[in-house]
Scaffold this motif. Structure first.
Motif, short mmCIF file in Angstrom:
data_model
loop_
_atom_site.label_atom_id
_atom_site.label_comp_id
_atom_site.label_asym_id
_atom_site.label_seq_id
_atom_site.Cartn_x
_atom_site.Cartn_y
_atom_site.Cartn_z
N HIS A 1 0.81 -1.22 0.00
CA HIS A 1 0.00 0.00 0.00
C HIS A 1 0.85 1.27 0.00
CE1 HIS A 1 0.92 -0.35 4.28
NE2 HIS A 1 0.60 0.94 4.40
N VAL A 2 2.08 1.19 0.51
CA VAL A 2 2.91 2.40 0.53
C VAL A 2 3.27 2.82 -0.88
CG1 VAL A 2 5.08 3.40 1.30
CG2 VAL A 2 3.81 1.90 2.82
N ILE A 3 3.75 1.84 -1.67
CA ILE A 3 4.12 2.17 -3.06
C ILE A 3 2.90 2.61 -3.85
CG2 ILE A 3 4.95 1.15 -5.22
CD1 ILE A 3 6.92 -0.44 -3.65
N LEU B 1 0.12 3.95 -2.75
CA LEU B 1 -0.30 5.29 -2.33
C LEU B 1 0.62 6.35 -2.91
CD1 LEU B 1 -2.23 6.95 -0.52
CD2 LEU B 1 -0.53 6.75 1.29
N PHE B 2 1.92 6.03 -2.88
CA PHE B 2 2.90 6.96 -3.45
C PHE B 2 2.61 7.22 -4.92
CE2 PHE B 2 6.93 7.20 -5.88
CZ PHE B 2 7.26 8.49 -5.55
N LEU C 1 -0.66 9.26 -5.40
CA LEU C 1 -0.52 10.69 -5.09
C LEU C 1 0.38 11.39 -6.11
CD1 LEU C 1 -0.22 10.61 -1.20
CD2 LEU C 1 -2.14 11.39 -2.56
N GLN C 2 1.39 10.66 -6.59
CA GLN C 2 2.29 11.23 -7.60
C GLN C 2 1.52 11.51 -8.90
OE1 GLN C 2 5.02 13.13 -7.87
NE2 GLN C 2 6.21 11.60 -6.76
N VAL D 1 -1.64 12.15 -9.06
CA VAL D 1 -2.45 13.34 -8.74
C VAL D 1 -1.62 14.61 -8.94
CG1 VAL D 1 -3.64 14.59 -6.90
CG2 VAL D 1 -3.99 12.13 -7.17
N CYS D 2 -0.38 14.59 -8.41
CA CYS D 2 0.50 15.75 -8.52
C CYS D 2 0.79 16.10 -9.97
CB CYS D 2 1.84 15.50 -7.83
SG CYS D 2 1.71 15.48 -6.07
N ILE D 3 1.14 15.05 -10.75
CA ILE D 3 1.52 15.33 -12.14
C ILE D 3 0.32 15.85 -12.92
CG2 ILE D 3 2.26 14.22 -14.29
CD1 ILE D 3 4.12 12.51 -12.44
N LEU E 1 -2.07 17.54 -11.67
CA LEU E 1 -2.24 18.94 -11.21
C LEU E 1 -1.26 19.85 -11.94
CD1 LEU E 1 -2.59 18.66 -7.33
CD2 LEU E 1 -4.29 19.53 -8.93
N LEU F 1 3.91 9.55 3.90
CA LEU F 1 3.48 9.93 2.54
C LEU F 1 2.39 10.99 2.59
CD1 LEU F 1 3.19 6.68 0.41
CD2 LEU F 1 4.75 8.58 0.10
N GLY G 1 0.85 21.08 -7.50
CA GLY G 1 1.48 19.82 -7.84
C GLY G 1 2.99 19.87 -7.91
N LEU H 1 6.51 14.39 -2.01
CA LEU H 1 6.05 13.00 -2.01
C LEU H 1 7.23 12.06 -2.26
CD1 LEU H 1 2.83 12.40 -4.07
CD2 LEU H 1 3.38 11.54 -1.81
N PHE I 1 8.58 9.28 0.26
CA PHE I 1 8.60 7.86 -0.13
C PHE I 1 9.99 7.26 0.05
CE2 PHE I 1 9.18 4.66 -3.52
CZ PHE I 1 8.29 3.72 -3.03
#
Lengths: 274, 168
Positions: free
Chosen positions: A12-14, A16-17, A20-21, A23-25, A27, B54, B72, B79, B83
């Motif tokens: 789940h860590v990877i 989730l990362f 979210l990444q 989402v950022c890109i 954005l 995270l 972003g 992020l 990580f």
């Protein structure tokens, strides 16, 4: 399904990362103007590269045909070189004669009736069957095309003018040979439209349009008009082009009726295909 | 533990405030801004949960983004360090492991360790950040020089903070 859940819990860590990444890109790409343009232009650059590679490969496969064409052209040019000729001055005249037989005959006629303000415009000429005029002969003026003979009486003939909503004539660009068809849309007697020119054809306003021999009516390279304006339409793949007609229909007086001496021969030959 | 939690919360807001109120407004050489908020990630406890880390990374990044009007851009970089931090710490662990009563600070592990650790985190953060800011490799050399200058100033401030503020 259970394995998938185990995988998600375990990683789940990877996950989730990555989520979210992403989402950022997204954005970045959607809310920041310079980044957005870079993103779009670089993806465009990648596609453009793919297309050019594709085209290069296509060209490679066409090399055989191109070689053949070039060889043919070479042999034709060689034949015309002075060193591949024998001097036969005595018979040169006759050779020249057979090369240039008369293809088109021109008869002058006077316009005795003319209209330009209807949607179906006709002209009447003072020559008829007696003078050798037949239906489907081309009519041109000193400045450009006029129309085609429709009906003939003993002494007169009527001509369907280019300014006739159902009249179409094949035209080509004088400089590039791309062809389309000219038709009149019924408004201004000086402006006609040119259809069927696809987007890849390059031309400018002011370029000259002339007739071609597709119709078997007009002699080639008779002036039709010049490009007045053009624009791309969204709903089809062809330019919409306005053409400034070179013939001044308003003050036509003398015209030439064109007789194509080889018309029957070509028609018979082409009829074999049908 | 409660004390440590409160300290980190306080640090979160202090660094965020310092960043948007002060450091974002003092460009060095006209275009490089020290991003001292990275210090927050550097100084989080060793045993913080990865998921929580995270989420913290995303939140702080997005807050900075909203205050600089660049959605972003910072979040993506924070992020990435959130990580990677556990892996970096694991790689850099001293032979006897980390003392859970200690914090990742210069005062506990010495200048050499702290400098290396902070440099890795700051470099990763700045590399991603500067790439996000231009989003192309068109002017790579200029970008690299800018990033290096920026890393230098950020590192300077972070190391100074260890001597001036975060003493044992």
């Amino acid at each position: 399904m259970r394995n998938l859940l185990i995988f998600i819990v375990k990683q789940h860590v990877i996950l989730l990362f990555l989520l979210l990444q992403i989402v950022c890109i997204s954005l970045i790409v959607s809310f920041n103007e310079p980044q957005k343009t870079h993103f779009i232009s670089s993806s465009n650059a990648i596609f453009a590269r793919m297309f050019s590679v594709n085209q290069a490969i296509g060209q490679y496969f066409n090399l055989a045909t191109i070689n053949e064409q070039l060889a043919e052209e070479n042999s034709r040019l060689l034949k015309n070189q002075i060193f591949s000729r024998i001097d036969t001055s005595r018979i040169e005249q006759t050779i020249n004669d057979t090369i240039t037989n008369v293809h088109y005959e021109y008869m002058v006629a006077r316009v005795i009736n003319n209209s330009i303000h209807r949607t179906h415009n006709y002209l009447t000429l003072n020559k008829g069957k007696k003078h050798g005029i037949l239906p489907n002969m081309a009519v041109i003026s000193s400045s450009g095309i006029v129309g085609v003979v429709t009906n003939v009486s003993e002494h007169f003939s009527t001509v369907m003018s280019v300014l006739h909503a159902q009249y179409k004539v094949s035209a080509k660009f004088k400089n590039s040979n791309y062809f389309g068809s000219i038709y009149w849309n019924g408004n201004d007697y000086r402006i006609a439209s040119l259809a069927e020119i696809p987007f890849h054809v390059k031309f400018n306003t002011g370029d000259t349009l002339v007739t071609n021999e597709f119709s078997n009516i007009y002699p080639p390279n008779i002036m039709i008009g010049t490009i007045e304006s053009f624009n791309k339409t969204d709903f089809d793949n062809f330019y919409s082009i306005k053409v400034n007609l070179s013939t001044e229909f308003k003050n036509l007086e003398f015209v030439y009726v064109v007789k194509n001496l080889y018309k029957e021969e070509r028609e018979q030959l082409e009829a074999l295909q049908k | 533990m409660g004390n440590l939690f409160q300290k980190n919360i306080l640090r979160f807001f202090t660094l965020f405030g310092l960043q948007i109120l002060i450091f974002n407004n003092i460009p060095i050489f006209g275009y490089s801004l020290p991003y001292v908020y990275v210090l927050f990630f550097i100084m989080l406890p060793f045993d913080i949960h990865k998921t929580f880390l995270l989420i913290l990374g995303f939140i702080l990044g997005i807050l900075i983004d909203f205050s600089t009007n660049s959605p972003g851009v910072h979040a993506s970089a924070t992020l990435a360090i959130a990580f990677l931090r556990p892996y970096i710490l694991a790689k850099m662990a001293p032979r006897q492991g980390y003392d859970l009563n200690s914090q990742p600070m210069l005062a506990y592990y010495g200048f050499r360790w702290f400098f290396q650790y902070a440099l890795i985190i700051v470099s990763i953060h700045h590399t991603i950040l500067f790439f996000n800011l231009s989003f192309s490799f068109d002017e790579s050399l200029f970008l690299i020089i800018r990033a290096i200058i920026n890393i230098f100033f950020t590192m300077l401030l972070i190391v100074l903070s260890q001597y001036l503020v975060y003493k044992k």
